[in-house]
Enzyme design. Structure first.
Site: not given
Ligand SMILES: NC(=O)c1ccc[n+]([C@@H]2O[C@H](COP(=O)([O-])OP(=O)(O)OC[C@H]3O[C@@H](n4cnc5c(N)ncnc54)[C@H](O)[C@@H]3O)[C@@H](O)[C@H]2O)c1
Length: 312
Positions: A12, A37, A145, A186
């Site tokens: 991700g 994603t 979420y 976003r």
């Molecule tokens: N980007 C932000 O602003 C933000 C803010 C708060 C928390 N987070 C947390 O950080 C983490 C990463 O976020 P991100 O922005 O990189 O989002 P993203 O969607 O780019 O990354 C999430 C990744 O998890 C993978 N994924 C989803 N469900 C899965 C499953 N069941 N099994 C295996 N892989 C799975 C997706 O394919 C993706 O690669 C998340 O847990 C998110 O909740 C991000």
């Protein structure tokens, strides 16, 4: 010392930067993802590295591997994606947490949970400290979420209290940077994509709601610092940029930095959208000697350059 590190959700946006950084530091990195994603393209430049391994797996199912550290990032993070299959989102948060914690218990690995500022819901206190318990709607369209992440935090604390699993919980505030998914709704990616195409920029509500934006490199630094703390430091610890900007300010900044001809248009605010969210990062400063370094304009310019490269 070279460590073996598992990153769930490694393909991700945030995960791909973490993979890159931990490889650069000389570790062996196992990137696990189901590509819901995320995208293989995000880590394509790492695949040839001898210490990098890509694993297609869904974290709602147990996964066995011998590692020293686990970063649990697997979870869709943007509203359109986590609402697409709300039940699956909760399963990913809750069963995913149980599976990584079980793995950490067996292997004695340290495990870090990527939690979120969403655990504060629509906060009644401002800025939010870790001591604030939040104001979350348990039955709304964002609950899959927010409550999934809250339950994951509970599981982390209970595995720590009951099984002495070495845990770290990080509460991540809005993060932006290269490799954000351009279609995930976003605000930073939306505005940049709209500005680069000279399309109208959509603001929900009147644009006075504020957000804080952290550049991804600052987040990665905070995550690694937390992972490297003594076992007594479990968190939760807020990691975010306390600099606040209104949506209108952000839109105007992006229009200027992209020299766009876009106009700003207004649409109604979605349900449960928080009006204001801003981290108190005193704890991160104290425990991790961490604070964000990249100013918004600099981070935006790097992100704009990435989105421009996608359309070339
Ligand atoms: N980007 C932000 O602003 C933000 C803010 C708060 C928390 N987070 C947390 O950080 C983490 C990463 O976020 P991100 O922005 O990189 O989002 P993203 O969607 O780019 O990354 C999430 C990744 O998890 C993978 N994924 C989803 N469900 C899965 C499953 N069941 N099994 C295996 N892989 C799975 C997706 O394919 C993706 O690669 C998340 O847990 C998110 O909740 C991000």
């Amino acid at each position: 010392m070279k460590k073996r590190i598992l990153i769930t959700g490694g393909a991700g946006f945030v995960g791909s930067h973490l993979c890159e950084r931990l490889l650069k530091e000389g570790n062996e990195v196992f990137c696990l993802d189901n590509y819901f994603t995320g995208d293989k393209q995000n880590v394509a430049h790492l695949v040839a590295h001898p210490d990098f391994e890509l694993i297609r797996h869904d974290i709602t199912q147990p996964y066995l591997i011998e590692v020293d550290e686990i970063y649990n990032l697997a979870c869709p993070a943007s509203p359109p994606h986590y609402q697409y299959n709300a039940i699956k989102t909760i399963k990913t948060s809750v069963l995913g947490a149980i599976n990584v914690l079980g793995l950490a218990k067996r292997t004695r690995a340290k495990v870090l949970q990527a939690s979120t500022s969403e655990v504060y819901g629509d906060p009644a206190v401002h800025p939010q400290t870790e001591a604030y318990w939040g104001n979350v709607n348990p039955i709304g369209i964002r609950s899959c979420y927010d409550e999934g992440k809250r339950c994951a935090e509970t599981l982390f604390m209970d595995y720590h209290r009951m099984n002495q699993v070495r845990i770290k919980i990080i509460r991540i505030f809005n993060t932006y940077g290269p490799r954000m998914n351009p279609n995930d709704g976003r605000v930073v990616s939306n505005f940049i994509v709209q500005a680069l195409h000279n399309q109208d920029i959509t603001i929900y509500g009147d644009g006075s709601q504020t957000r804080s934006f952290q550049y991804v490199d600052d987040l990665i630094e905070g995550m690694i610092r937390l992972m490297n703390t003594a076992d007594t430091v479990t968190g939760p610890i807020n990691i975010g940029n306390p600099g606040e900007f209104t949506m209108l300010e952000l839109a105007e900044k992006i229009i200027r930095l992209t020299a766009s001809k876009s106009k700003i248009i207004y649409q109604p605010l979605p349900q449960d959208d928080p009006k204001q969210r801003c981290p108190d990062i005193s704890l991160a400063k104290k425990e991790l000697d961490w604070q964000p370094k990249i100013p918004l304009e600099e981070g935006l310019l790097r992100t704009i350059a990435y989105f421009k490269s996608l359309s070339q």
